[in-house]
Design an enzyme around this catalytic site. Structure first.
Site, PDB file in Angstrom:
ATOM      1  N   ASN A 139       0.740  -1.361  -0.166  1.00 26.95           N
ATOM      2  CA  ASN A 139      -0.044   0.019  -0.125  1.00 26.95           C
ATOM      3  C   ASN A 139       0.998   1.286   0.133  1.00 26.95           C
ATOM      4  OD1 ASN A 139      -2.939   0.759   0.331  1.00 26.95           O
ATOM      5  ND2 ASN A 139      -1.947   2.180   1.941  1.00 26.95           N
ATOM      6  N   GLU A 205      -1.076   0.714  -5.262  1.00 30.63           N
ATOM      7  CA  GLU A 205      -1.038   2.130  -6.001  1.00 30.63           C
ATOM      8  C   GLU A 205       0.190   2.376  -6.822  1.00 30.63           C
ATOM      9  OE1 GLU A 205      -1.740   1.564  -2.747  1.00 30.63           O
ATOM     10  OE2 GLU A 205      -3.584   2.717  -2.460  1.00 30.63           O
ATOM     11  N   ASP A 251      -6.297  21.356   8.034  1.00 35.91           N
ATOM     12  CA  ASP A 251      -6.312  20.077   7.092  1.00 35.91           C
ATOM     13  C   ASP A 251      -6.999  20.722   5.868  1.00 35.91           C
ATOM     14  OD1 ASP A 251      -6.500  17.536   5.887  1.00 35.91           O
ATOM     15  OD2 ASP A 251      -6.183  16.768   7.599  1.00 35.91           O
TER      16      ASP A 251
HETATM   17 MN   LIG Z   1      -4.510   1.637  -0.862  1.00 33.76          MN
END
Ligand SMILES: [Mn+2]
Length: 452
Positions: A139, A205, A251
């Site tokens: 990941n 990814e 954020d």
């Molecule tokens: Mn992912």
């Protein structure tokens, strides 16, 4: 495309500016980047850092299109295609990102920005974190990292914000002990984009990045993980089971995210290129919004296309480029609008409000979308309300309980033409926005003195 090649291509086009003035990474640099409207800039003289720093990498769609070698209008479809057909990356034996290998007693001082007064500390905001989950595999995702003081004999330690239920958090929760993690700063742009996409669990990814542009990997020096070979800087280390305070931090929604207990990221080793380029990325501003929002358009597009014909998706700036979307469909059955709403929530788990419009409505124009709601929507028939759903952690109005995924209500508006209603309009033109015919050019000239 690797960062340096992208910078060279951008410089050729006159898109890259260089600043030689001496700037301090504590507050001053963030202010300067903001004042310059996050324009792509190379800072040659950052206090305490002997090589360069770059900001504004992903602040314009044109930059990403240049890096992927496609026209800006084809970005969405390129991302959709890469999402559909990820390509496992090639593994290389030697890599630029390992030109210099620095062990714990010899770690360089990174120019980590402190962005705003009131922040919990200096933050790495552009780091792509790579982990391996024993079940779901590799990941790669962004995790903001707040630098904390030295602890337990380690000089470079952060607290890492892991969003509950996402890939890194799942792997860290499952791991019996510390979880090895590599953080890449100044990663190739394909990786920066792919890491922002959050594809379904188990989708790699880095294989999406490699489908966008060939993106080779190299084995990390001290971890059983592979990292993009052309990264500028790689932090090798592990996430602890111990927790420490992380935050507060501005954020995406430009509200301050609160302090949470988060795992430590302890750095064992740094590898980097010669004269490594550090990458700054302002929180809550243009680049952050583009990088977070734009890669969700293809995931929503793909999900909606599974249930009807999706023409386009726009994650709107008013929703912080995160919580709101407009989905444009070509309606072919009476239920397409409702199906599109449900699918859009599947395509972007943090989506809170969605409006579905027909393909004659300009989804980039907020007034046109409001017009569609005003003229094509009936609340008792076309409104979808979902109760007690998993929420983005970024919505201050959601229900936030410590250690749990936040909860929210969700809302969808089907603002497409309700074409098969027995009580519908007598004539199809009732649904269209009518325009006046253009004025006769001669009369126009007579009355305004200008040619039409
Ligand atoms: Mn992912």
């Amino acid at each position: 495309m690797e960062l340096r090649r992208f910078l060279a291509a951008a410089r050729e086009r006159g898109w890259l500016q260089r600043i030689d003035a001496r700037v301090n990474p504590r507050y001053e640099l963030a202010r300067l980047i903001h004042t310059l409207n996050e324009q792509l800039t190379f800072y040659a003289n950052v206090e305490g850092w002997s090589s360069g720093l770059v900001a504004g990498i992903c602040s314009r769609r044109e930059h990403l299109a240049l890096a992927l070698g496609v026209p800006p209008d084809d970005l969405l479809l390129s991302l959709v295609q890469a999402l559909r057909q990820p390509q496992p990356p090639q593994i290389v034996a030697t890599a630029p990102c390992q030109e210099c290998i620095r062990d714990p007693d010899d770690l360089p001082q990174l120019p980590i920005l402190t962005h705003l007064p009131g922040d919990g500390g200096p933050y790495i905001t552009s780091g792509v974190a790579i982990i391996r989950d024993p079940v779901l595999g590799r990941n790669a995702a962004y995790h903001r990292l707040m630098q904390v003081g030295a602890c337990a004999g380690h000089s470079l330690v952060f607290t890492a914000r892991l969003v509950e239920g996402r890939g890194t958090h799942t792997a860290w929760s499952r791991a019996p002990g510390p979880l090895p993690m590599a953080v890449c700063i100044g990663a190739p742009l394909s990786v920066q984009l792919a890491a922002a996409m959050s594809p379904p669990p188990g989708v790699d990814e880095l294989a999406i990045a490699n489908a966008l542009v060939p993106t080779p990997l190299v084995r990390a020096v001290g971890l059983d993980l592979h990292v993009p070979a052309e990264s500028e800087i790689v932090l090798e280390g592990y996430l602890t089971k111990d927790l420490g305070a992380e935050g507060p931090f501005l954020d995406l929604t430009r509200t301050r995210d609160f302090v949470r207990q988060q795992p430590f990221f302890v750095v064992d080793r740094i590898t980097h290129r010669h004269d490594p380029i550090y990458q700054a990325l302002l929180p809550g501003e243009r680049e952050h919004r583009l990088l977070m929002g734009m890669p969700r358009e293809p995931t929503i597009y793909a999900a909606v296309n599974n249930v009807c014909t999706c023409r386009n998706v726009h994650i709107t700036p008013g929703g912080g480029c995160w919580l709101h979307a407009v989905v444009q469909i070509e309606k072919r059955t009476p239920l397409d609008g409702q199906a599109a709403i449900q699918a859009a929530f599947q395509g972007h788990a943090s989506l809170k409000h969605v409006v579905v419009v027909d393909h004659d409505v300009d989804l980039y124009n907020a007034q046109a979308v409001e017009w569609a709601i005003a003229t094509r929507f009936q609340a008792d028939r076309d409104l979808v309300v979902l109760h007690d759903q998993p929420s983005s952690s970024l919505d201050p109005s959601a229900l936030h309980l410590p250690g749990q995924k936040a909860r929210t209500a969700k809302l969808g508006l089907d603002a497409t033409i309700h074409w098969d209603s027995p009580t519908g309009p007598a004539h199809p033109s009732d649904w269209q926005a009518l325009e006046y015919e253009p004025l006769d050019p001669a009369l126009y000239f007579q009355c305004t003195g200008e040619s039409s």
